[in-house]
Design a protein around this motif. Structure first.
Motif, PDB file in Angstrom:
ATOM      1  N   ILE A 186       0.817  -1.209   0.000  1.00 46.19           N
ATOM      2  CA  ILE A 186       0.000   0.000   0.000  1.00 46.19           C
ATOM      3  C   ILE A 186       0.850   1.259   0.000  1.00 46.19           C
ATOM      4  O   ILE A 186       0.359   2.355   0.250  1.00 46.19           O
ATOM      5  CB  ILE A 186      -0.977   0.010   1.191  1.00 46.19           C
ATOM      6  N   GLU A 197     -10.887  -2.978   6.729  1.00 42.81           N
ATOM      7  CA  GLU A 197     -10.163  -1.720   6.934  1.00 42.81           C
ATOM      8  C   GLU A 197      -8.935  -2.008   7.788  1.00 42.81           C
ATOM      9  O   GLU A 197      -9.034  -2.653   8.830  1.00 42.81           O
ATOM     10  CB  GLU A 197     -11.043  -0.689   7.622  1.00 42.81           C
ATOM     11  N   GLN A 241      -5.145  -0.409   9.396  1.00 42.35           N
ATOM     12  CA  GLN A 241      -4.502   0.828   9.821  1.00 42.35           C
ATOM     13  C   GLN A 241      -3.005   0.601   9.914  1.00 42.35           C
ATOM     14  O   GLN A 241      -2.535  -0.297  10.605  1.00 42.35           O
ATOM     15  CB  GLN A 241      -5.045   1.279  11.173  1.00 42.35           C
ATOM     16  N   SER A 242      -2.279   1.422   9.174  1.00 43.39           N
ATOM     17  CA  SER A 242      -0.828   1.383   9.240  1.00 43.39           C
ATOM     18  C   SER A 242      -0.360   2.444  10.226  1.00 43.39           C
ATOM     19  O   SER A 242      -1.159   3.062  10.921  1.00 43.39           O
ATOM     20  CB  SER A 242      -0.230   1.636   7.853  1.00 43.39           C
ATOM     21  N   SER A 271      -5.313   5.003   7.624  1.00 46.48           N
ATOM     22  CA  SER A 271      -6.273   3.911   7.541  1.00 46.48           C
ATOM     23  C   SER A 271      -6.605   3.675   6.074  1.00 46.48           C
ATOM     24  O   SER A 271      -6.862   4.624   5.335  1.00 46.48           O
ATOM     25  CB  SER A 271      -7.548   4.248   8.326  1.00 46.48           C
ATOM     26  N   VAL A 272      -6.612   2.418   5.661  1.00 42.83           N
ATOM     27  CA  VAL A 272      -6.828   2.061   4.261  1.00 42.83           C
ATOM     28  C   VAL A 272      -7.914   0.993   4.182  1.00 42.83           C
ATOM     29  O   VAL A 272      -7.932   0.058   4.990  1.00 42.83           O
ATOM     30  CB  VAL A 272      -5.532   1.534   3.610  1.00 42.83           C
ATOM     31  N   THR A 273      -8.826   1.143   3.220  1.00 35.96           N
ATOM     32  CA  THR A 273      -9.848   0.139   2.963  1.00 35.96           C
ATOM     33  C   THR A 273      -9.371  -0.792   1.860  1.00 35.96           C
ATOM     34  O   THR A 273      -9.032  -0.347   0.764  1.00 35.96           O
ATOM     35  CB  THR A 273     -11.177   0.801   2.557  1.00 35.96           C
ATOM     36  N   GLY A 302      -7.054   9.026   4.962  1.00 37.78           N
ATOM     37  CA  GLY A 302      -6.252   8.123   4.156  1.00 37.78           C
ATOM     38  C   GLY A 302      -4.846   8.639   3.929  1.00 37.78           C
ATOM     39  O   GLY A 302      -4.454   9.714   4.406  1.00 37.78           O
ATOM     40  N   THR A 303      -4.103   7.862   3.159  1.00 36.69           N
ATOM     41  CA  THR A 303      -2.705   8.223   2.884  1.00 36.69           C
ATOM     42  C   THR A 303      -2.607   9.543   2.151  1.00 36.69           C
ATOM     43  O   THR A 303      -1.691  10.337   2.406  1.00 36.69           O
ATOM     44  CB  THR A 303      -2.039   7.110   2.057  1.00 36.69           C
TER      45      THR A 303
END
Length: 493
Positions: free
Chosen positions: A72, A100, A102-103, A107-109, A398-399
């Motif tokens: 990602i 979902e 989380q890094s 947070s990424v879906t 998001g990123t």
């Protein structure tokens, strides 16, 4: 031959004879090579000894692929699973939301690449998932094939009744994960919504319009207009106290801990990002500079503009003015909107003014940024801030919102305090921290005492490439814009 004749005679009264040369079982991958196999109708012999009969149900021969967690970006190698949108046995289509994660940055879906049925979830909630490792097992139609980089695992047999019940529609609906989540929360089938985007992609406005038709509600034309987060406490002009008694802060009540045992927890998510960022920031020699700003005229201007902003569905705080004044100052001192490479040999001057705003959330400290402030109006900045605050409160940043910043402002005054020592966020080279607004006595040009709206500001700069004089001149220019808001009109482009 005589045995076969006798077997035929016994079967005519009970059921039908099925003659096959080979019967293949997809579950055990075995071959039965008997010349004649007698199969009875299940409904005709419910009372018989079923252990002696063959099942007549058809089987499904699908393939199970291991859907792996893809890269990602941003050098992320592991994430924490925060929410599953599916469970084992659910049918999914391409682009459907799976989970979902989380890094340490966002947070990424995660969305599905296949049409199929979920057979296994490899992780539970709050477990660490690694890039390149299987996330879920999805059963797909074997006739459609599998992408070469995916691993095919053993395929279990499934009855015809189950396959019919979980049959997947071939129609593919184009929509982003956020739109799909909105539809799911409102129990709306995407197949019933007419998309107005490119290639009939369903947009958020399409879901809202569809929902309005179902409920008869009238929705605003822009989805951002309805996102109005609460105004920070420090942005309200404090009223003069009626009595001289000082307010005693109420301590936050915490549940009583009866156990005397220590507790150890792993550092994850945004806290992990803070560890990395602050460790890198320790290598930067910080130069500090502080000043106070008289915001009396800005307070009056904001009060005049608030009704106009509300008519546009925007909550107008002081921060858009601070951000725009910062951008105007960066035009005059571009070294503050730059980055220094790791070897300290090259300086990169950033063309865009992506001003980050530090936010205190339940997930920890996060710093989303407003993109291209140099070409944005104050109303546009306020609208984007409303949007970022709503996403931050929902934990959906998001990123894209959390990366690419070139300068940062921290509004620590919403919590309290006047002066602070902000820490630079690498690879940026400067940061500002804003204190709370106070009503304090000050002298005007005639020597008269008046009530002034005073805010303190604290700057930190990378002393390897920024000297004290540059930081002081930038602060003076920024101060002049805010103490005389009309002067910003002269430099607006």
């Amino acid at each position: 031959m005589a045995a076969v004749t006798a077997l035929r005679s016994s079967c005519r009264a009970a059921g039908r004879l099925v003659c096959v040369h080979h019967v293949r079982s997809c579950s055990s991958i075995r071959f039965i090579k008997s010349k004649y196999v007698c199969v009875f109708d299940k409904s005709a012999f419910k009372f018989s000894h079923q252990q002696r009969l063959f099942r007549t149900s058809a089987v499904s021969c699908g393939q199970i692929v291991q859907f792996k967690l893809s890269d990602i970006g941003e050098g992320i190698t592991e994430v924490t699973v925060k929410e599953w949108y599916i469970k084992e046995g659910d049918s999914v289509s391409q682009f459907d939301s799976i989970c979902e994660v989380q890094s340490d940055k966002a947070s990424v879906t995660i969305t599905s690449r296949y049409d199929g049925i979920i057979r296994k979830l490899h992780y539970s909630l709050d477990e660490i998932a690694y890039v390149g490792e299987p996330l879920v097992d999805i059963e797909i139609d074997a006739s459609k094939g599998v992408a070469p980089e995916e691993d095919v695992v053993e395929t279990p047999a499934m009855s015809h009744e189950e396959h019919t019940h979980q049959e997947i529609k071939g129609h593919k609906t184009l929509a982003t994960p956020a739109v799909r989540r909105l539809a799911m929360e409102n129990n709306i089938k995407l197949s019933e919504v007419v998309g107005t985007g490119k290639d009939k992609r369903i947009l958020k406005e399409d879901i809202l319009n569809f929902l309005a038709k179902q409920t008869g509600a009238i929705l605003p034309p822009s989805p951002k207009a309805e996102i109005i987060p609460p105004l920070p406490k420090s942005e309200t002009v404090p009223a003069a106290p009626k009595d001289k008694a000082r307010k005693i802060p109420v301590p936050i009540s915490r549940p009583m801990v009866l156990s005397g045992k220590d507790k150890t927890e792993p550092i994850t998510g945004f806290h992990k990002a803070m560890v990395k960022t602050m460790s890198a920031a320790l290598k930067i020699p910080h130069f500090g500079y502080c000043d106070e700003i008289d915001l009396t005229h800005l307070v009056q201007l904001r009060e005049e503009l608030k009704p106009l902003a509300q008519s546009r569905g925007i909550k107008l705080s002081f921060m858009p003015f601070f951000i725009k004044a910062t951008s105007l100052g960066l035009l005059q001192y571009p070294i503050l909107n730059a980055s220094l490479d790791e070897s300290c040999q090259n300086v990169t001057y950033k063309a865009s003014h992506n001003i980050g705003v530090a936010m205190d959330t339940e997930q920890g400290l996060i710093v989303p940024n407003v993109k291209n402030v140099q070409v944005s109006s104050i109303f546009e900045i306020a609208s984007e801030l409303n949007h970022l605050q709503a996403l931050g409160a929902a934990g959906q940043l998001g990123t894209n919102e959390l990366t690419g910043g070139t300068f940062t402002l921290s509004n620590v005054g919403t919590i309290g305090g006047t002066y602070t020592k902000p820490v630079i966020l690498p690879p940026e080279v400067a940061i500002g921290a804003l204190g709370k607004i106070q009503v304090l006595p000050r002298f005007n040009g005639k020597g008269e005492v008046f009530k002034a709206q005073i805010m303190n500001v604290s700057w930190s700069a990378d002393h390897r490439i920024i000297d004290g004089a540059t930081m002081a001149r930038f602060s003076n220019l920024w101060k002049s814009y805010l103490e005389n808001p009309a002067s910003m009109l002269l430099d607006l482009k």
